[in-house]
Design a protein around this motif. Structure first.
Motif, PDB file in Angstrom:
ATOM      1  N   THR A   1       2.411  -7.709  29.731  1.00 13.20           N
ATOM      2  CA  THR A   1       2.549  -6.428  30.449  1.00 13.20           C
ATOM      3  C   THR A   1       3.825  -5.747  29.951  1.00 13.20           C
ATOM      4  OG1 THR A   1       3.914  -7.313  32.251  1.00 13.20           O
ATOM      5  CG2 THR A   1       1.525  -7.348  32.591  1.00 13.20           C
ATOM      6  N   GLY A   2       3.952  -4.477  30.278  1.00  9.53           N
ATOM      7  CA  GLY A   2       5.180  -3.760  29.966  1.00  9.53           C
ATOM      8  C   GLY A   2       6.339  -4.306  30.785  1.00  9.53           C
ATOM      9  N   TYR A   3       6.042  -4.707  31.988  1.00  8.82           N
ATOM     10  CA  TYR A   3       7.055  -5.324  32.858  1.00  8.82           C
ATOM     11  C   TYR A   3       7.664  -6.538  32.153  1.00  8.82           C
ATOM     12  CZ  TYR A   3       8.889  -7.761  36.995  1.00  8.82           C
ATOM     13  OH  TYR A   3       9.697  -8.416  37.891  1.00  8.82           O
TER      14      TYR A   3
ATOM     15  N   ASN B   1      10.030  -5.687  29.133  1.00 12.10           N
ATOM     16  CA  ASN B   1      11.410  -5.426  29.525  1.00 12.10           C
ATOM     17  C   ASN B   1      12.121  -6.706  29.943  1.00 12.10           C
ATOM     18  OD1 ASN B   1      12.029  -2.732  29.097  1.00 12.10           O
ATOM     19  ND2 ASN B   1      10.992  -2.071  30.954  1.00 12.10           N
TER      20      ASN B   1
ATOM     21  N   HIS C   1      13.616   1.677  35.950  1.00 13.45           N
ATOM     22  CA  HIS C   1      12.432   1.036  36.527  1.00 13.45           C
ATOM     23  C   HIS C   1      12.767  -0.384  37.005  1.00 13.45           C
ATOM     24  CE1 HIS C   1       8.398  -0.997  36.227  1.00 13.45           C
ATOM     25  NE2 HIS C   1       8.053   0.138  36.821  1.00 13.45           N
TER      26      HIS C   1
ATOM     27  N   SER D   1      11.445  -3.126  36.468  1.00 17.41           N
ATOM     28  CA  SER D   1      11.409  -4.179  35.442  1.00 17.41           C
ATOM     29  C   SER D   1      12.747  -4.287  34.715  1.00 17.41           C
ATOM     30  CB  SER D   1      10.283  -3.907  34.444  1.00 17.41           C
ATOM     31  OG  SER D   1      10.404  -2.616  33.875  1.00 17.41           O
TER      32      SER D   1
ATOM     33  N   GLU E   1      15.270   5.221  29.675  1.00 13.35           N
ATOM     34  CA  GLU E   1      13.826   5.434  29.578  1.00 13.35           C
ATOM     35  C   GLU E   1      13.573   6.779  28.906  1.00 13.35           C
ATOM     36  OE1 GLU E   1      11.990   4.818  33.448  1.00 13.35           O
ATOM     37  OE2 GLU E   1      13.372   3.183  33.850  1.00 13.35           O
TER      38      GLU E   1
ATOM     39  N   SER F   1       9.880   7.789  35.604  1.00 10.24           N
ATOM     40  CA  SER F   1       8.544   7.706  36.193  1.00 10.24           C
ATOM     41  C   SER F   1       8.387   8.422  37.527  1.00 10.24           C
ATOM     42  CB  SER F   1       8.131   6.249  36.341  1.00 10.24           C
ATOM     43  OG  SER F   1       9.005   5.602  37.246  1.00 10.24           O
TER      44      SER F   1
ATOM     45  N   ALA G   1       7.730   3.913  28.151  1.00 10.50           N
ATOM     46  CA  ALA G   1       6.505   3.675  28.933  1.00 10.50           C
ATOM     47  C   ALA G   1       5.727   4.966  29.211  1.00 10.50           C
ATOM     48  CB  ALA G   1       6.838   2.964  30.243  1.00 10.50           C
ATOM     49  N   HIS G   2       6.448   6.007  29.639  1.00  7.91           N
ATOM     50  CA  HIS G   2       5.754   7.243  30.037  1.00  7.91           C
ATOM     51  C   HIS G   2       5.810   8.327  28.963  1.00  7.91           C
ATOM     52  CE1 HIS G   2       5.081   5.985  34.235  1.00  7.91           C
ATOM     53  NE2 HIS G   2       6.209   5.317  34.067  1.00  7.91           N
TER      54      HIS G   2
ATOM     55  N   THR H   1       4.510   0.301  26.871  1.00  5.40           N
ATOM     56  CA  THR H   1       3.401  -0.332  27.581  1.00  5.40           C
ATOM     57  C   THR H   1       2.073   0.177  27.037  1.00  5.40           C
ATOM     58  OG1 THR H   1       2.328  -0.592  29.737  1.00  5.40           O
ATOM     59  CG2 THR H   1       3.574   1.436  29.403  1.00  5.40           C
TER      60      THR H   1
ATOM     61  N   SER I   1      -0.356   0.198  29.190  1.00  7.58           N
ATOM     62  CA  SER I   1      -1.066   0.425  30.454  1.00  7.58           C
ATOM     63  C   SER I   1      -1.165   1.894  30.853  1.00  7.58           C
ATOM     64  CB  SER I   1      -0.394  -0.361  31.582  1.00  7.58           C
ATOM     65  OG  SER I   1       0.832   0.236  31.946  1.00  7.58           O
ATOM     66  N   LYS I   2      -0.547   2.784  30.090  1.00  7.10           N
ATOM     67  CA  LYS I   2      -0.596   4.182  30.500  1.00  7.10           C
ATOM     68  C   LYS I   2      -1.348   5.016  29.452  1.00  7.10           C
ATOM     69  CE  LYS I   2       3.647   3.052  32.890  1.00  7.10           C
ATOM     70  NZ  LYS I   2       3.059   2.587  34.155  1.00  7.10           N
TER      71      LYS I   2
ATOM     72  N   GLY J   1      -0.685  -4.349  28.954  1.00  8.60           N
ATOM     73  CA  GLY J   1       0.114  -5.052  27.954  1.00  8.60           C
ATOM     74  C   GLY J   1       1.372  -4.269  27.636  1.00  8.60           C
TER      75      GLY J   1
HETATM   76  C1  LIG Z   1       9.573   2.800  32.890  1.00  7.98           C
HETATM   77  C2  LIG Z   1       8.568   1.716  33.025  1.00  7.98           C
HETATM   78  N1  LIG Z   1       8.721   0.577  32.329  1.00  7.98           N
HETATM   79  C3  LIG Z   1       7.829  -0.421  32.423  1.00  7.98           C
HETATM   80  C4  LIG Z   1       6.725  -0.333  33.241  1.00  7.98           C
HETATM   81  C5  LIG Z   1       5.802  -1.510  33.369  1.00  7.98           C
HETATM   82  O1  LIG Z   1       4.661  -1.329  32.647  1.00  7.98           O
HETATM   83  P1  LIG Z   1       3.383  -2.258  32.865  1.00  7.98           P
HETATM   84  O2  LIG Z   1       2.499  -1.556  33.830  1.00  7.98           O
HETATM   85  O3  LIG Z   1       2.779  -2.363  31.518  1.00  7.98           O
HETATM   86  O4  LIG Z   1       3.847  -3.578  33.372  1.00  7.98           O
HETATM   87  C6  LIG Z   1       6.502   0.842  33.937  1.00  7.98           C
HETATM   88  C7  LIG Z   1       5.266   0.997  34.741  1.00  7.98           C
HETATM   89  O5  LIG Z   1       5.235   1.095  35.901  1.00  7.98           O
HETATM   90  C8  LIG Z   1       7.459   1.888  33.861  1.00  7.98           C
HETATM   91  O6  LIG Z   1       7.311   2.990  34.593  1.00  7.98           O
END
Ligand SMILES: Cc1ncc(COP(=O)(O)O)c(C=O)c1O
Lengths: 414, 84
Positions: free
Chosen positions: A111-113, A116, A137, A139, A181, A185, A212-213, A241, A243-244, A250
């Motif tokens: 995940t993106g989480y 980080n 964020h 994470s 970032e 977000s 991410a965004h 990420t 995921s967006k 991922g």
């Molecule tokens: C700035 C930022 N980093 C990381 C993430 C985490 O991404 P992921 O949904 O892939 O875990 C997010 C998503 O919420 C985010 O907004």
């Protein structure tokens, strides 16, 4: 004291939400109809809070690639890359990400989480200094907690404050890592990356940017804020990420620094969790190919988010500082925010209810995210429904200033 | 507690009161987390106020165990001494 008593404040917050309508955490979409519509309680709802920026979740090429991989390689990898090995497509995806950014290598995470968590906590060790934006964020905060470095927050999007805090560390040994970032977000504001890069260069630090965004959204080629700000050479690590904008799940980190690949053998968030399943990897390869070769999606999401942002601005909403695909409007308090969110759903629009402490400056927000799959008619309908609900709940004022992350704090201090 | 003839607890209390909603009473024994209706972000912002007021770095890990204003005051004093 009972085990769960410490969560009493959470229960109180939830009770307040439920007293004002639906429980936001118990919505059940019966069917996802498209990137912009879903079925909820038998009604078609306009989705305006999904981060599905490029609308690729139903892209035929992505679905086809994903389903082929599913049949060819199975539903899961059943373990980590370290234990179970790498599938060809994992390596292909990492190569493609590195090529996309023009960097030596890339590492994918589940995940993106975790990207980080893994990157930051592993890079910044004992005796090092992590300087993170105050509005980072969760994470990034969790990564900071996990790292053995000293963690300092700098004021949101404030390069001068960052420089000041770096100056305070003068004479202390250890590496400095700055974390920002691309687009934040909650309010959709971009970082002043050019100025931050100057500070980085002058003070001697490594720069990590979480796109991410902003991946696929900003920059001539969709490489994010680093590209848009013209500072790619100054950015040592880009995190992102899938995921967006890439429509899957991922995360990744990419860098040009030699030795970066050794992170694979040191980074616990990479080593001790299962790798991405083949179907996900294949769809990301396909969506990354699409965004690398087709700039029209990016152009469309930019034009749609401007339509929403300026539409709401003109209607009298207090919007964020810049038109980006995250468009947040300010609510006066939690109760009104909850009622607003409920009334939007009654009228067929799903947005995000964003409340402190998940928001900067203790702001109460209705947060929308725009997709290139939204039609102009959908955006216009959203503006008109939001305006009608705002009139009904009396949240519109004439000539409101734009939201800034410190607006809430400023208000509570006055 | 004094150092350089300063009243750290007094200065910290003043900064804390500016952050606390609705003029809640604050003393050296007040629990900063949970006792004042400040959420996690508001507490971090308060720490930032302290950093600027005393012109020191207060690493987040260093204050993870701090609960009261008195404890915070000695942590700040320790950091100030270390920078001289
Ligand atoms: C700035 C930022 N980093 C990381 C993430 C985490 O991404 P992921 O949904 O892939 O875990 C997010 C998503 O919420 C985010 O907004």
């Amino acid at each position: 004291m009972s085990l769960f008593q410490k969560f009493d404040p959470i229960r109180a917050g939830l009770d307040l939400l439920v007293a004002n309508g639906r429980n936001p955490f118990e919505l059940r979409f019966e069917k996802i109809l498209s990137p912009t519509e879903a079925l909820l309680d038998g009604r078609t709802i306009l989705l305006l809070g999904t981060n599905n920026y490029l609308g690729l979740t139903f892209d035929p090429a992505c679905i086809e690639a994903s389903s082929r991989a599913l049949h060819a390689a199975g539903t899961g990898t059943t373990g980590s890359r370290i234990a179970n090995g790498t599938y060809c497509d994992h390596a292909v995806l990492e190569r493609r990400i590195a090529e996309f950014y023009g960097r030596r290598s890339a590492i994918t995470f589940t995940t993106g989480y975790q990207a980080n968590l893994g990157l930051i906590a592993t890079l910044a060790g004992h005796g090092d200094h992590l300087l993170i934006d105050a509005d980072s964020h969760a994470s990034i905060y969790d990564a900071s907690k996990l790292s053995n470095a000293e963690v300092i927050r700098f004021r949101h999007n404030d390069p001068e404050d960052l420089a000041h805090r770096l100056r305070r560390l003068k004479g202390r040994p250890g590496n400095r890592f700055i974390v920002t970032e691309g687009i934040y977000s909650m309010l959709g504001d971009a970082a002043p990356l050019r100025e931050i890069a100057v500070v980085k260069r002058e003070m001697g630090a490594y720069l990590i940017v979480d796109e991410a965004h902003s991946l696929g959204i900003l920059g001539e080629n969709g490489r994010g804020l680093c590209e848009a700000a013209g500072v790619e050479a100054d950015v040592d690590f880009i995190v992102g990420t899938f995921s967006k904008s890439l429509g899957a799940v991922g995360g990744f980190a990419t860098s040009d620094l030699p030795g970066f690949d050794l992170m694979r053998l040191a980074c616990r968030a990479y080593m001790f969790t299962a790798s991405l399943p083949p179907a996900v990897v294949a769809s990301v390869i396909a969506s990354l190919r699409r965004i690398s070769t087709d700039g029209s999606l990016r152009a469309r999401v930019i034009s749609s988010c401007r339509r929403l942002y300026f539409g709401l601005d003109q209607a009298g909403f207090e919007v964020g500082p810049q038109p980006n695909p995250i468009v947040a409007v300010r609510m006066p308090d939690r109760e009104t925010a909850a009622q607003f969110w409920n009334r939007l759903l009654d009228e067929g629009v799903y947005a995000n209810l964003a409340l402190p402490p998940a928001t900067p400056g203790s702001l109460c927000l209705i947060r929308c995210s725009v997709s290139s799959a939204h039609t102009e008619a959908q955006i216009d309908r959203a503006v008109s429904i939001m305006t009608a609900v705002a009139t009904e709940l009396r949240v519109l004022g004439a000539a409101r200033p734009h939201l800034s992350p410190n607006a809430g704090a400023a208000q509570s201090a006055s | 507690m004094t150092y350089d003839g300063r009243n750290f607890e007094g200065e910290i209390l003043e900064l804390l009161m500016a952050r606390v909603p609705g003029g809640m009473p604050v003393s050296v024994d007040t629990q900063i987390v949970g006792g004042l209706g400040l959420d996690s972000v508001a507490i971090l912002d308060f720490i930032m106020d302290l950093e600027d007021h005393f012109d020191i770095s207060i690493p987040l890990d260093r204050i993870a165990e701090v609960q009261t204003v008195a404890e915070l005051s000695s942590a700040v004093e320790g950091l100030l001494r270390a920078t001289r």
